[in-house]
Design an enzyme around this catalytic site. Structure first.
Site, PDB file in Angstrom:
ATOM      1  N   GLU A   1       0.810  -1.216   0.000  1.00 48.39           N
ATOM      2  CA  GLU A   1       0.000   0.000   0.000  1.00 48.39           C
ATOM      3  C   GLU A   1       0.848   1.272   0.000  1.00 48.39           C
ATOM      4  O   GLU A   1       0.423   2.296  -0.543  1.00 48.39           O
ATOM      5  CB  GLU A   1      -0.939  -0.002   1.207  1.00 48.39           C
ATOM      6  CG  GLU A   1      -2.047  -1.047   1.137  1.00 48.39           C
ATOM      7  CD  GLU A   1      -1.653  -2.393   1.728  1.00 48.39           C
ATOM      8  OE1 GLU A   1      -2.533  -3.275   1.840  1.00 48.39           O
ATOM      9  OE2 GLU A   1      -0.457  -2.573   2.056  1.00 48.39           O
TER      10      GLU A   1
ATOM     11  N   LYS B   1     -17.637  -0.846   5.425  1.00 45.29           N
ATOM     12  CA  LYS B   1     -18.054  -1.855   4.439  1.00 45.29           C
ATOM     13  C   LYS B   1     -19.561  -1.831   4.197  1.00 45.29           C
ATOM     14  O   LYS B   1     -20.015  -2.006   3.057  1.00 45.29           O
ATOM     15  CB  LYS B   1     -17.615  -3.244   4.904  1.00 45.29           C
ATOM     16  CG  LYS B   1     -17.855  -4.316   3.852  1.00 45.29           C
ATOM     17  CD  LYS B   1     -17.209  -5.645   4.200  1.00 45.29           C
ATOM     18  CE  LYS B   1     -17.402  -6.644   3.072  1.00 45.29           C
ATOM     19  NZ  LYS B   1     -16.727  -7.944   3.353  1.00 45.29           N
TER      20      LYS B   1
ATOM     21  N   PHE C   1     -11.910  -7.002  13.723  1.00 45.62           N
ATOM     22  CA  PHE C   1     -10.803  -7.467  12.889  1.00 45.62           C
ATOM     23  C   PHE C   1     -10.451  -6.405  11.835  1.00 45.62           C
ATOM     24  O   PHE C   1     -11.312  -5.923  11.121  1.00 45.62           O
ATOM     25  CB  PHE C   1     -11.186  -8.778  12.201  1.00 45.62           C
ATOM     26  CG  PHE C   1     -10.134  -9.306  11.274  1.00 45.62           C
ATOM     27  CD1 PHE C   1      -8.918  -9.768  11.756  1.00 45.62           C
ATOM     28  CD2 PHE C   1     -10.362  -9.324   9.901  1.00 45.62           C
ATOM     29  CE1 PHE C   1      -7.946 -10.248  10.891  1.00 45.62           C
ATOM     30  CE2 PHE C   1      -9.396  -9.805   9.026  1.00 45.62           C
ATOM     31  CZ  PHE C   1      -8.181 -10.270   9.528  1.00 45.62           C
ATOM     32  N   GLN C   2      -9.184  -6.059  11.795  1.00 41.59           N
ATOM     33  CA  GLN C   2      -8.633  -5.062  10.870  1.00 41.59           C
ATOM     34  C   GLN C   2      -9.310  -3.691  11.016  1.00 41.59           C
ATOM     35  O   GLN C   2      -9.510  -2.968  10.036  1.00 41.59           O
ATOM     36  CB  GLN C   2      -8.709  -5.553   9.415  1.00 41.59           C
ATOM     37  CG  GLN C   2      -7.746  -6.705   9.140  1.00 41.59           C
ATOM     38  CD  GLN C   2      -7.569  -7.012   7.678  1.00 41.59           C
ATOM     39  OE1 GLN C   2      -8.468  -6.779   6.857  1.00 41.59           O
ATOM     40  NE2 GLN C   2      -6.407  -7.555   7.327  1.00 41.59           N
TER      41      GLN C   2
ATOM     42  N   MET D   1      24.188   9.692   2.649  1.00 38.63           N
ATOM     43  CA  MET D   1      24.086  10.975   3.340  1.00 38.63           C
ATOM     44  C   MET D   1      24.305  10.799   4.840  1.00 38.63           C
ATOM     45  O   MET D   1      24.885  11.674   5.503  1.00 38.63           O
ATOM     46  CB  MET D   1      22.739  11.629   3.064  1.00 38.63           C
ATOM     47  CG  MET D   1      22.681  13.089   3.491  1.00 38.63           C
ATOM     48  SD  MET D   1      23.903  14.137   2.648  1.00 38.63           S
ATOM     49  CE  MET D   1      23.074  14.439   1.084  1.00 38.63           C
TER      50      MET D   1
END
Length: 573
Positions: free
Chosen positions: A52, A164, A114-115, A479
């Site tokens: 993602e 959802k 969940f999630q 760097m």
């Protein structure tokens, strides 16, 4: 009567009506209703990334290259949290993104389902705005508001969190042509009185400087800036984010300014008596020690974001408005001879600048038996004839790209400025290549940065993206090593990359072409061979001099005139 649609159908229809042509995403449980509708439609393309974070950087690269909002679709929980780095990257650089995240059903919110994560709360510090859609009836207008907010005023990312059940419920569909957002009224036109005050200061200046940032590019004002600069004949410098807003090969352009800017640009900033700041926010990497910043200068600041004006540096003439409008009005007044600026041909100021330019602060050892990273970028510029889209990751290679590749056009230099996000380069290049499939796209990266989103090489194979990867491999976090050398008595704590993959084999394992280049005499030929492969991604692993540092360099807390220079030019300064 409007037709009734499920929320998932409304989502796809709204994106099509908004003119979206590509979405970068990754499916999961909370967005499966939407993905089912994505499968059925043909109005926009969906790109399946491998992480993602890659989706947000790809959408970001697309937005920077096109000026249109980038669009992301991910699931709830880890899908949303994996986007935060990309959202923050876009936020720091004022890039328009609309990120759609799935959420658990409304009845489960707050139950540690969940999630489930509080996406609105997590992203609040790094978005321009965010929404939680709690009713399907609000979905279409929320999407419209999201695109409007993301792309108007000072652009930025907007997150829309969609439970959802909202995507399953049904309502009548109507997508508004426009929206009015209460208390959000960005000022686009500069105040005429302030513009005239600015021009009066311009007419009196003897050592003027034009300092421009990414705001010029974001407002598509490069033509107006070029006209303004050439009418006045003043020297101009760009920030890292502003490169390409003014042609990099033009004699009036004296290089990038700031921590790794040119000697002449930084000295001119320090010595000027008038600073015209356009679409820039006086970032700490530009100003150095604020107490020593442009000590003798009157300052004009043009910016669409009123909160940026006098935030870091007090200014004498603030102009709140879109850069495009303000410069157009200034150009009109200048053409009408309302202001008589100092004649460049007789200006002692340019004589001083030419003297500073004689220092050749970007000189490097071109006869070294080791590959110099600067030489690779110079050769890339020659091979592409300066006509490529260049993305970068973050570190030494990013600075060398900015210093040695001359950008004559806006939206060709794609890099993470404000957040400094390692891993940005490859997925950003994907977004650019999708936007311009027939153009040359190169990603200048380092061996430490590129592995952070290396999985996107799989996305590149799936969609036949012929990106050219230019890895300046010095086996260090370059760097970090440079700072440790300068400021930590060369104690290279955890900056040496001693367990690197064979990048040739790695590229080949993903189905691409890999090259390893170790001799300076092979650099140009390898680049030409790679770019001749029009339809293949080529990963070029350039084994470069480990000891090379980026010069000039202004140490933290120092003034613009207190630069570290390479050893062969330091004494001349």
């Amino acid at each position: 009567m409007s037709e009734k649609l499920r929320g998932a159908e409304i989502f796809c229809r709204a994106l099509a009506d908004e003119g979206v042509d590509i979405v970068f995403g990754y499916p999961g449980g909370a967005v499966l209703h939407i993905y089912d509708e994505v499968f059925k439609q043909d109005k926009f393309k969906h790109v399946l990334v491998r992480h993602e974070q890659g989706a947000t950087h790809a959408a970001d690269g697309y937005a920077r290259a096109t000026g249109k909002p980038g669009v992301v679709l991910v699931t709830s929980g880890p899908g949303a949290t994996n986007c935060v780095t990309g959202i923050a990257t876009a936020y720091m650089d004022s890039i328009p993104l609309v990120v759609f995240t799935g959420q658990v059903s409304t009845a489960l919110i707050g139950n540690d389902a969940f999630q489930e994560v509080d996406c609105v709360g997590i992203t609040r510090p790094c978005v321009k705005h965010n929404f939680l859609v709690e009713r399907v009836e609000d979905l279409a207008i929320t999407i419209k508001k999201a695109f409007y907010i993301a792309s108007s005023g000072r652009p930025g990312p907007v997150v829309v969190d969609i439970p959802k059940d909202v995507t399953a419920n049904v309502t009548e569909y109507h997508y508004p042509e426009s929206v009015d957002v209460r208390s959000y009224k960005p000022t686009t036109k500069g105040h005429p009185g302030q513009i005239k005050k600015a021009l009066q200061l311009i007419s009196q200046a003897s050592k003027p400087m034009i300092y421009t940032g990414g705001g010029v590019i974001l407002d598509n004002a490069s033509e107006q800036l070029t006209e303004f600069t050439r009418i006045l004949g003043f020297p101009i410098t760009n920030t890292l984010m502003g490169l390409g807003a003014y042609p990099g090969t033009d004699p009036q352009f004296i290089g990038m300014l700031g921590m790794h800017g040119t000697y002449e640009a930084n000295m001119a900033m320090h010595e000027c008596d008038l600073l015209i700041a356009i679409g820039a926010r006086f970032d700490d990497r530009v100003t150095g020690d604020l107490a020593q910043f442009c000590p003798e200068a009157k300052i004009i600041h043009i910016d669409i974001d009123p909160s940026s004006i006098s935030k870091n540096v007090p200014v004498d003439v603030p102009i709140v408005g879109g850069v495009s409008h303000v410069l157009s009005e200034m150009n009109r007044l200048l053409r009408e001879d309302e202001v008589k600026p100092v004649d460049r041909a007789k200006d002692h100021w340019w004589q001083q600048i030419v003297t500073w330019q004689g220092l050749d602060c970007l000189k490097f050892d071109g006869d070294s038996p080791l590959i110099k990273p600067q030489a690779v970028v110079e050769s890339l510029y020659d091979v592409t004839k300066g006509d490529a889209f260049i993305t970068s990751d973050v570190g030494q290679h990013q600075m060398w790209a900015a210093q040695y590749y001359k950008f004559d056009q806006p939206r060709r230099w794609i890099n993470s400025g404000g957040l400094g996000t390692m891993g940005f380069g490859l997925p950003a290049a994907m977004g650019v290549q999708f936007a311009y499939p027939d153009s040359a796209v190169a990603c200048i990266t380092g061996e430490a940065s590129v592995v952070m989103c290396i999985q996107e090489l799989s996305t590149c194979l799936q969609y036949d993206l012929p990106i050219k990867m230019i890895s300046l491999n010095n086996r260090y976090m370059g760097m970090v090593r440079q700072w440790q050398e300068f400021f930590y008595d060369s104690r290279y704590s955890h900056s040496y990359m001693d367990a690197l993959p064979d990048f040739v084999k790695l590229a080949e394992s993903f189905g691409h072409v890999g090259m390893r280049i170790e001799n300076p005499s092979d650099v140009d030929g390898a680049l030409r061979e790679a770019f001749a492969m029009k339809n293949r991604l080529v990963f070029m692993d350039f084994v470069t001099d480990q000891s090379e540092n980026v010069y000039p360099m202004i140490a933290a807390g120092k003034g613009q005139h207190e630069m570290h220079l390479a050893s062969d030019v330091r004494e001349l300064a």
